[in-house]
Scaffold this active site. Structure first.
Site, mmCIF file in Angstrom:
data_model
loop_
_atom_site.group_PDB
_atom_site.id
_atom_site.type_symbol
_atom_site.label_atom_id
_atom_site.label_comp_id
_atom_site.label_asym_id
_atom_site.label_seq_id
_atom_site.Cartn_x
_atom_site.Cartn_y
_atom_site.Cartn_z
ATOM 1 N N ALA A 62 0.840 -1.190 0.000
ATOM 2 C CA ALA A 62 0.000 0.000 0.000
ATOM 3 C C ALA A 62 0.882 1.249 0.000
ATOM 4 C CB ALA A 62 -0.915 -0.009 1.218
ATOM 5 N N GLY A 108 -0.563 -4.759 0.778
ATOM 6 C CA GLY A 108 -1.733 -4.600 -0.079
ATOM 7 C C GLY A 108 -1.579 -5.258 -1.425
ATOM 8 N N GLU A 111 -2.563 -8.728 -0.861
ATOM 9 C CA GLU A 111 -4.018 -8.769 -0.652
ATOM 10 C C GLU A 111 -4.752 -8.672 -1.985
ATOM 11 O OE1 GLU A 111 -4.863 -6.972 3.727
ATOM 12 O OE2 GLU A 111 -3.800 -5.624 2.374
ATOM 13 N N GLU A 131 3.031 -5.906 7.460
ATOM 14 C CA GLU A 131 2.456 -4.775 8.183
ATOM 15 C C GLU A 131 2.891 -4.676 9.643
ATOM 16 O OE1 GLU A 131 -0.373 -5.403 4.720
ATOM 17 O OE2 GLU A 131 0.813 -6.655 6.066
#
Length: 258
Positions: A62, A108, A111, A131
């Protein structure tokens, strides 16, 4: 300029993530992906999608710097909800979506890949959810999808260690479908499978895509909602602020467990 370009060839759409240097999942990129899915939904000739990254990575995570612009817990909750809705839509898409992963699929980026129906990888790719090393947690359903593929014990190991695994290890763990030695072979093989799938009847493809998700655990949606709440709450902690700042400054974070 869109962060995701696409081409169509032989009933297969290829999405290319173009957000240098690391193809980070910014709000703009998520919106662009949603727009591309809209376009494909309105094109009945497309029967399969391949998602790949431009440059060195599939997606290295991300956009952490963008996170620092958010102020309130409600902002983080909205961000998580946006990503979760988009990836749920992707997972429930009416045609197969294949992630072709080279370089890295982290945070991300992983994901996103886990929301795709198949994951083809290079043997030396790195896949992980790092994370916790930033004092935060996954927010786009990573804590819910990863155990589905690798089992609870391996998911605990990957998330709590924050350490990635290789593409070859990902196949062995059940996270990835197949691995290939080089990028050329990876992209060619992903395209070959997409063309093989798209040669089938459209209505039969659509029914299969509707039916397989019934196998998901009934608690999955509850888990995704709980993850969104936890993601928002964690971002309000001092450790999260320290972890994100340390990431930006490229130093080791000094967590105080608060």
């Amino acid at each position: 300029m869109s962060t995701i370009t696409y081409t169509i060839d032989e009933n297969v759409a290829t999405f290319t993530i173009q957000s240098p240097p690391a193809n980070a999942l910014s709000s703009t990129l998520l919106s662009d992906l949603a727009g591309r899915l809209d376009e494909i939904e309105n094109d009945s000739s497309v029967k399969a999608v391949v998602i790949r990254g431009e440059g060195k990575f599939f997606s290295a995570g991300a956009d952490i710097k963008e996170f620092t612009s958010l102020q309130n817990e409600s902002d983080y909750k909205m961000l998580a909800a946006k990503g979760q809705r988009l990836f749920d839509r992707l997972e429930r898409f009416h045609i197969p979506v294949i992630a072709a992963i080279h370089g890295a699929a982290l945070g991300g980026g992983l994901e996103l890949a886990m929301a795709c129906h198949l994951r083809y990888v290079t043997a030396d790719a790195t896949l992980g959810l790092p994370e916790l090393s930033l004092g935060i947690i996954p927010g786009f359903a990573g804590t819910q999808r990863l155990p589905r593929y690798v089992g609870a014990a391996k998911a605990y190991e990957m998330i709590l260690s924050a350490e990635p695994i290789t593409g070859k290890e990902a196949v062995e763990a059940g996270l990835a479908t197949r691995y290939f030695e080089g990028e050329g072979e990876l992209f060619e093989s992903a395209g070959q499978f997409a063309r093989k799938a798209s040669a089938k009847s459209g209505p039969s493809i659509h029914k299969v895509m509707q039916l397989i998700p019934y196998s998901h655990n009934a608690q999955y949606e509850e888990g995704v909602s709980a993850e969104g709440d936890a993601f928002a709450a964690i971002f309000g902690t001092e450790d999260a602020k320290e972890g994100v700042q340390a990431f930006i400054e490229k130093r080791k974070p000094a967590f105080k467990d608060q």
